[in-house]
Design a protein around this motif. Sequence first.
Motif, PDB file in Angstrom:
ATOM      1  N   ARG A 118       0.838  -1.195   0.000  1.00  0.00           N
ATOM      2  CA  ARG A 118       0.000   0.000   0.000  1.00  0.00           C
ATOM      3  C   ARG A 118       0.879   1.254   0.000  1.00  0.00           C
ATOM      4  O   ARG A 118       1.909   1.299   0.684  1.00  0.00           O
ATOM      5  N   PRO A 119       0.468   2.270  -0.739  1.00  0.00           N
ATOM      6  CA  PRO A 119       1.127   3.579  -0.624  1.00  0.00           C
ATOM      7  C   PRO A 119       0.473   4.353   0.518  1.00  0.00           C
ATOM      8  O   PRO A 119      -0.556   3.930   1.060  1.00  0.00           O
ATOM      9  N   HIS A 120       1.054   5.477   0.891  1.00  0.00           N
ATOM     10  CA  HIS A 120       0.351   6.324   1.857  1.00  0.00           C
ATOM     11  C   HIS A 120       0.297   7.786   1.422  1.00  0.00           C
ATOM     12  O   HIS A 120      -0.379   8.583   2.070  1.00  0.00           O
ATOM     13  N   GLU A 121       0.987   8.152   0.321  1.00  0.00           N
ATOM     14  CA  GLU A 121       0.960   9.536  -0.146  1.00  0.00           C
ATOM     15  C   GLU A 121       0.757   9.576  -1.652  1.00  0.00           C
ATOM     16  O   GLU A 121       1.131   8.654  -2.372  1.00  0.00           O
ATOM     17  N   ARG A 122       0.172  10.685  -2.118  1.00  0.00           N
ATOM     18  CA  ARG A 122       0.093  10.919  -3.554  1.00  0.00           C
ATOM     19  C   ARG A 122       1.494  11.228  -4.084  1.00  0.00           C
ATOM     20  O   ARG A 122       2.351  11.749  -3.366  1.00  0.00           O
ATOM     21  N   THR A 123       1.715  10.914  -5.360  1.00  0.00           N
ATOM     22  CA  THR A 123       3.029  11.131  -5.956  1.00  0.00           C
ATOM     23  C   THR A 123       2.960  12.153  -7.078  1.00  0.00           C
ATOM     24  O   THR A 123       1.890  12.472  -7.590  1.00  0.00           O
ATOM     25  N   HIS A 124       4.131  12.667  -7.462  1.00  0.00           N
ATOM     26  CA  HIS A 124       4.255  13.619  -8.551  1.00  0.00           C
ATOM     27  C   HIS A 124       4.686  12.883  -9.816  1.00  0.00           C
ATOM     28  O   HIS A 124       5.483  11.940  -9.756  1.00  0.00           O
ATOM     29  N   GLU A 172      -3.812   3.360   9.356  1.00  0.00           N
ATOM     30  CA  GLU A 172      -5.275   3.343   9.233  1.00  0.00           C
ATOM     31  C   GLU A 172      -5.725   3.924   7.900  1.00  0.00           C
ATOM     32  O   GLU A 172      -6.627   3.389   7.247  1.00  0.00           O
ATOM     33  N   ILE A 173      -5.104   5.021   7.492  1.00  0.00           N
ATOM     34  CA  ILE A 173      -5.496   5.662   6.243  1.00  0.00           C
ATOM     35  C   ILE A 173      -5.111   4.791   5.051  1.00  0.00           C
ATOM     36  O   ILE A 173      -5.880   4.639   4.099  1.00  0.00           O
ATOM     37  N   ALA A 174      -3.926   4.190   5.113  1.00  0.00           N
ATOM     38  CA  ALA A 174      -3.513   3.296   4.034  1.00  0.00           C
ATOM     39  C   ALA A 174      -4.440   2.084   3.959  1.00  0.00           C
ATOM     40  O   ALA A 174      -4.822   1.640   2.869  1.00  0.00           O
ATOM     41  N   ALA A 175      -4.834   1.536   5.122  1.00  0.00           N
ATOM     42  CA  ALA A 175      -5.729   0.380   5.148  1.00  0.00           C
ATOM     43  C   ALA A 175      -7.099   0.721   4.575  1.00  0.00           C
ATOM     44  O   ALA A 175      -7.797  -0.161   4.054  1.00  0.00           O
ATOM     45  N   ALA A 176      -7.481   1.994   4.654  1.00  0.00           N
ATOM     46  CA  ALA A 176      -8.752   2.434   4.075  1.00  0.00           C
ATOM     47  C   ALA A 176      -8.642   2.658   2.575  1.00  0.00           C
ATOM     48  O   ALA A 176      -9.634   3.024   1.927  1.00  0.00           O
ATOM     49  N   GLY A 177      -7.453   2.436   2.020  1.00  0.00           N
ATOM     50  CA  GLY A 177      -7.263   2.588   0.579  1.00  0.00           C
ATOM     51  C   GLY A 177      -7.108   4.029   0.134  1.00  0.00           C
ATOM     52  O   GLY A 177      -7.323   4.343  -1.041  1.00  0.00           O
ATOM     53  N   GLU A 178      -6.708   4.911   1.054  1.00  0.00           N
ATOM     54  CA  GLU A 178      -6.584   6.326   0.722  1.00  0.00           C
ATOM     55  C   GLU A 178      -5.125   6.767   0.761  1.00  0.00           C
ATOM     56  O   GLU A 178      -4.313   6.205   1.506  1.00  0.00           O
ATOM     57  N   ASN A 179      -4.816   7.790  -0.023  1.00  0.00           N
ATOM     58  CA  ASN A 179      -3.482   8.366  -0.042  1.00  0.00           C
ATOM     59  C   ASN A 179      -3.512   9.753   0.585  1.00  0.00           C
ATOM     60  O   ASN A 179      -4.406  10.551   0.311  1.00  0.00           O
ATOM     61  N   MET A 180      -2.523  10.037   1.404  1.00  0.00           N
ATOM     62  CA  MET A 180      -2.413  11.342   2.035  1.00  0.00           C
ATOM     63  C   MET A 180      -1.897  12.379   1.038  1.00  0.00           C
ATOM     64  O   MET A 180      -1.313  12.039   0.008  1.00  0.00           O
ATOM     65  N   PRO A 181      -2.067  13.662   1.351  1.00  0.00           N
ATOM     66  CA  PRO A 181      -1.405  14.685   0.549  1.00  0.00           C
ATOM     67  C   PRO A 181       0.108  14.490   0.567  1.00  0.00           C
ATOM     68  O   PRO A 181       0.653  13.881   1.500  1.00  0.00           O
ATOM     69  N   PRO A 182       0.814  14.973  -0.469  1.00  0.00           N
ATOM     70  CA  PRO A 182       2.272  14.844  -0.475  1.00  0.00           C
ATOM     71  C   PRO A 182       2.905  15.441   0.784  1.00  0.00           C
ATOM     72  O   PRO A 182       2.394  16.409   1.347  1.00  0.00           O
ATOM     73  N   LYS A 183       3.992  14.849   1.203  1.00  0.00           N
ATOM     74  CA  LYS A 183       4.772  15.342   2.347  1.00  0.00           C
ATOM     75  C   LYS A 183       3.963  15.356   3.644  1.00  0.00           C
ATOM     76  O   LYS A 183       4.145  16.222   4.493  1.00  0.00           O
TER      77      LYS A 183
END
Length: 418
Positions: free
Chosen positions: A119-125, A389-400
């Motif tokens: 799983r990722p946890h942040e959006r990428t560029h 928790e956020i990654a397990a929900a299938g969501e990505n955080m804002p960068p940084k």
Amino acid sequence: MADVQPLRALHYDPGVVGSLANVTAPPYDVIDAAQRAELLARSPYNIVAIDLPEGKPDRYAAAAGLLETWQLQGALVRDSEPAIWAHAQDYTGPDSQARTRRGFFCRVRIEEYGPGRVRPHERTHPGPKEDRLRLTRATRANISPIFSLYSDPSGAAWDALAPVTEEAPWGEVIDADGTVHRLWRVSDPQAIATVQAATREVELLIADGHHRYETMRTYAEEIGGEGEHRYILMCLVALEDPGLTVFPTHRLVRGLDDRRREALAEALRRDFEITEVPEEQITPSPGVGPLQLGYIDGQDRRPRRLTLRDQAIADAALAGHSEAYRHLDTGVLETLLLKGALGLSDEDISHFNGLSYARDTAEALALVKSGEYDAAFVMRPTPVAQVSEIAAAGENMPPKSTYFFPKLLTGLLFNPLA
């Protein structure tokens, strides 16, 4: 399920290149031109020459040529048998606390993002991924490791590796931050089997290296079939490791004309309790509960503490997101203020158009006071449990949204892909 494998690592021969301190480097994305020159001045074999290549007409071909030349010269050698490499980092964090973070280097099979896999946890560029893909195509090697997290409540994986760490390390480097990086080669089949058993059912969470992981996934599909290109170099650290810490990355904004400045002021008055604080208290205390931010505007330079008036404000603004995300400081800030009040788009945020970042409070304040930026938001760290928790929900955080410290060094180990 994670497919964790030992690797026949490619690595420097200290007998040829000298101290590892002269040939290793920080991650490529934190190195500027001056630091690149300083690293190369230490040694012509410094990995920055390959990881951040220069040359005409094709700098990526130049990097591939160097990698081949160094192997022919014996500066880089490949192990004859696979191993897992225990890794320890003794460091003092931005909070001035001394800790040791423990993990291990291995090969991990590349998977699509998803439950039970990676799983990722942040959006990428998009930009960095194209650069890393071209480098990978040319060198056919993982130059930099991915830093990932896994759950191991019993500590079984590290316990299997720990006896080796009682011996002198294979390599040791002290980096510019004073972090001591130590590395031990573990080839014992039983230890490797124990590590594999402890990680077989785990889900991996990428802490640092999203761009490189997504690059390698693209590369693996380009090559097709089975082979070494289906595996990526990772350093795995247990979520339960006492040395695992996350620090904040602060937000800096510029381009605040009168209209935007008033829109921001109106949003702050509406959604936040605003309290003036001494400058030394602008950093909010870590913890859970209502969103708290430090804030300073370049016009009046008066430090303030912003506290969200009611969690219902964030819940309404982020109605389509999980409960964990609705409590995420960087997510609430992005939605209410960066996008809502200032009108920044995802593209603006991805391309640093009007938004930038600072790793410590002093730097953020200095950049506002100098006039380089118009305002700064000083963040709390994101707890590791919230990241999971956020990654397990299938969501990505804002960068940084996270700053995992210390960084892994580039140049300790490489993973050939062919």
